[in-house]
Scaffold this motif. Structure first.
Motif, PDB file in Angstrom:
ATOM      1  N   PHE A  29     -31.565   9.584  18.091  1.00  0.00           N
ATOM      2  CA  PHE A  29     -30.820  10.825  18.282  1.00  0.00           C
ATOM      3  C   PHE A  29     -30.824  11.705  17.039  1.00  0.00           C
ATOM      4  N   SER A  30     -30.506  11.129  15.908  1.00  0.00           N
ATOM      5  CA  SER A  30     -30.271  11.948  14.714  1.00  0.00           C
ATOM      6  C   SER A  30     -31.535  12.613  14.182  1.00  0.00           C
ATOM      7  N   ILE A  31     -32.696  12.103  14.534  1.00  0.00           N
ATOM      8  CA  ILE A  31     -33.922  12.666  13.962  1.00  0.00           C
ATOM      9  C   ILE A  31     -34.628  13.630  14.902  1.00  0.00           C
ATOM     10  N   LYS A  32     -34.042  13.848  16.058  1.00  0.00           N
ATOM     11  CA  LYS A  32     -34.677  14.703  17.055  1.00  0.00           C
ATOM     12  C   LYS A  32     -33.910  15.999  17.272  1.00  0.00           C
ATOM     13  N   ALA A  33     -34.635  16.999  17.725  1.00  0.00           N
ATOM     14  CA  ALA A  33     -33.997  18.229  18.203  1.00  0.00           C
ATOM     15  C   ALA A  33     -33.607  18.030  19.661  1.00  0.00           C
ATOM     16  N   TRP A  34     -32.527  18.693  20.042  1.00  0.00           N
ATOM     17  CA  TRP A  34     -32.020  18.567  21.410  1.00  0.00           C
ATOM     18  C   TRP A  34     -31.725  19.950  21.971  1.00  0.00           C
ATOM     19  N   ALA A  35     -31.695  20.005  23.282  1.00  0.00           N
ATOM     20  CA  ALA A  35     -31.488  21.301  23.924  1.00  0.00           C
ATOM     21  C   ALA A  35     -30.714  21.137  25.214  1.00  0.00           C
ATOM     22  N   TRP A  36     -30.082  22.216  25.603  1.00  0.00           N
ATOM     23  CA  TRP A  36     -29.466  22.329  26.922  1.00  0.00           C
ATOM     24  C   TRP A  36     -30.344  23.228  27.786  1.00  0.00           C
ATOM     25  N   TYR A  37     -30.501  22.821  29.035  1.00  0.00           N
ATOM     26  CA  TYR A  37     -31.260  23.570  30.017  1.00  0.00           C
ATOM     27  C   TYR A  37     -30.352  23.796  31.226  1.00  0.00           C
ATOM     28  N   ARG A  38     -30.743  24.750  32.071  1.00  0.00           N
ATOM     29  CA  ARG A  38     -29.997  24.916  33.314  1.00  0.00           C
ATOM     30  C   ARG A  38     -30.954  25.312  34.429  1.00  0.00           C
ATOM     31  N   GLN A  39     -30.544  24.955  35.630  1.00  0.00           N
ATOM     32  CA  GLN A  39     -31.336  25.298  36.806  1.00  0.00           C
ATOM     33  C   GLN A  39     -30.407  25.807  37.891  1.00  0.00           C
ATOM     34  N   ALA A  40     -30.561  27.070  38.218  1.00  0.00           N
ATOM     35  CA  ALA A  40     -29.783  27.687  39.283  1.00  0.00           C
ATOM     36  C   ALA A  40     -30.523  27.498  40.601  1.00  0.00           C
ATOM     37  N   PRO A  41     -29.822  27.556  41.714  1.00  0.00           N
ATOM     38  CA  PRO A  41     -30.466  27.385  43.014  1.00  0.00           C
ATOM     39  C   PRO A  41     -31.632  28.343  43.198  1.00  0.00           C
ATOM     40  N   GLY A  42     -32.777  27.788  43.585  1.00  0.00           N
ATOM     41  CA  GLY A  42     -33.946  28.615  43.852  1.00  0.00           C
ATOM     42  C   GLY A  42     -34.669  29.121  42.624  1.00  0.00           C
ATOM     43  N   LYS A  43     -34.237  28.666  41.449  1.00  0.00           N
ATOM     44  CA  LYS A  43     -34.870  29.135  40.215  1.00  0.00           C
ATOM     45  C   LYS A  43     -35.421  27.958  39.424  1.00  0.00           C
ATOM     46  N   GLN A  44     -36.308  28.278  38.502  1.00  0.00           N
ATOM     47  CA  GLN A  44     -36.855  27.238  37.635  1.00  0.00           C
ATOM     48  C   GLN A  44     -35.857  26.869  36.549  1.00  0.00           C
ATOM     49  N   ARG A  45     -35.999  25.668  36.070  1.00  0.00           N
ATOM     50  CA  ARG A  45     -35.179  25.233  34.950  1.00  0.00           C
ATOM     51  C   ARG A  45     -35.524  26.064  33.721  1.00  0.00           C
ATOM     52  N   GLU A  46     -34.483  26.471  32.985  1.00  0.00           N
ATOM     53  CA  GLU A  46     -34.700  27.297  31.800  1.00  0.00           C
ATOM     54  C   GLU A  46     -33.949  26.725  30.609  1.00  0.00           C
ATOM     55  N   LEU A  47     -34.493  26.966  29.444  1.00  0.00           N
ATOM     56  CA  LEU A  47     -33.847  26.520  28.222  1.00  0.00           C
ATOM     57  C   LEU A  47     -32.719  27.479  27.880  1.00  0.00           C
ATOM     58  N   VAL A  48     -31.559  26.925  27.565  1.00  0.00           N
ATOM     59  CA  VAL A  48     -30.381  27.723  27.256  1.00  0.00           C
ATOM     60  C   VAL A  48     -30.119  27.787  25.758  1.00  0.00           C
ATOM     61  N   ALA A  49     -30.168  26.625  25.116  1.00  0.00           N
ATOM     62  CA  ALA A  49     -29.864  26.562  23.686  1.00  0.00           C
ATOM     63  C   ALA A  49     -30.488  25.304  23.110  1.00  0.00           C
ATOM     64  N   SER A  50     -30.820  25.347  21.838  1.00  0.00           N
ATOM     65  CA  SER A  50     -31.404  24.191  21.173  1.00  0.00           C
ATOM     66  C   SER A  50     -30.815  24.031  19.783  1.00  0.00           C
ATOM     67  N   ILE A  51     -30.878  22.799  19.288  1.00  0.00           N
ATOM     68  CA  ILE A  51     -30.396  22.507  17.950  1.00  0.00           C
ATOM     69  C   ILE A  51     -31.345  21.512  17.309  1.00  0.00           C
ATOM     70  N   SER A  52     -31.744  21.807  16.093  1.00  0.00           N
ATOM     71  CA  SER A  52     -32.688  20.948  15.391  1.00  0.00           C
ATOM     72  C   SER A  52     -31.957  19.782  14.738  1.00  0.00           C
ATOM     73  N   SER A  53     -32.735  18.870  14.181  1.00  0.00           N
ATOM     74  CA  SER A  53     -32.129  17.764  13.447  1.00  0.00           C
ATOM     75  C   SER A  53     -31.360  18.280  12.235  1.00  0.00           C
ATOM     76  N   GLY A  54     -31.767  19.425  11.718  1.00  0.00           N
ATOM     77  CA  GLY A  54     -31.078  20.041  10.601  1.00  0.00           C
ATOM     78  C   GLY A  54     -29.978  21.001  11.008  1.00  0.00           C
ATOM     79  N   ARG A  55     -29.685  21.023  12.306  1.00  0.00           N
ATOM     80  CA  ARG A  55     -28.595  21.809  12.891  1.00  0.00           C
ATOM     81  C   ARG A  55     -28.898  23.307  12.981  1.00  0.00           C
ATOM     82  N   SER A  56     -30.154  23.695  12.873  1.00  0.00           N
ATOM     83  CA  SER A  56     -30.515  25.075  13.175  1.00  0.00           C
ATOM     84  C   SER A  56     -30.437  25.265  14.680  1.00  0.00           C
ATOM     85  N   THR A  57     -29.941  26.422  15.092  1.00  0.00           N
ATOM     86  CA  THR A  57     -29.728  26.655  16.519  1.00  0.00           C
ATOM     87  C   THR A  57     -30.494  27.881  17.008  1.00  0.00           C
TER      88      THR A  57
END
Length: 115
Positions: A29-57
């Motif tokens: 966990f601590s060495i990877k970047a992570w992100a939140w995604y969302r998928q609305a009905p009838g739409k493709q999944r999209e990236l909402v927000a991301s955070i790096s291992s160094g906490r850049s967003t």
């Protein structure tokens, strides 16, 4: 094996707030970047927000200034604070890594914003 478990969704009125959590199993966990995604009905999944291992967003334009992503390496958890929610934010929200480092998707957490 990495497992992702999202929680914190629900039904909220427009203008309200929710805080999503994503618990990540495994020791990477601590060495990877992570992100939140969302998928609305009838739409493709999209990236909402991301955070790096160094906490850049980084944020998708529609949520800038309203959503805040954060991480707690001690708890292997990534959060998404969502304020000023709008009906167009209604979707299933997922967390995952950032390509090419992604894992099996969790079940997601439903966010429904009523007008």
């Amino acid at each position: 094996q990495v497992q992702l478990v999202e929680s914190g969704g629900g039904l909220v009125q427009a203008g309200g707030s929710l805080r999503l959590s994503c618990a990540v199993s495994g020791s990477i966990f601590s060495i990877k970047a992570w992100a939140w995604y969302r998928q609305a009905p009838g739409k493709q999944r999209e990236l909402v927000a991301s955070i790096s291992s160094g906490r850049s967003t980084n944020y998708a334009e529609p949520v800038k200034g309203r959503f805040t992503i954060s991480r707690d390496n001690a708890k292997n958890t990534v959060y998404l604070q969502m304020n000023s929610l709008q009906p167009e934010d209604t979707a299933v929200y997922y967390c995952n890594g950032i390509r090419p480092t992604q894992f099996a998707w969790g079940q997601g957490t439903q966010v429904t914003v009523s007008s």
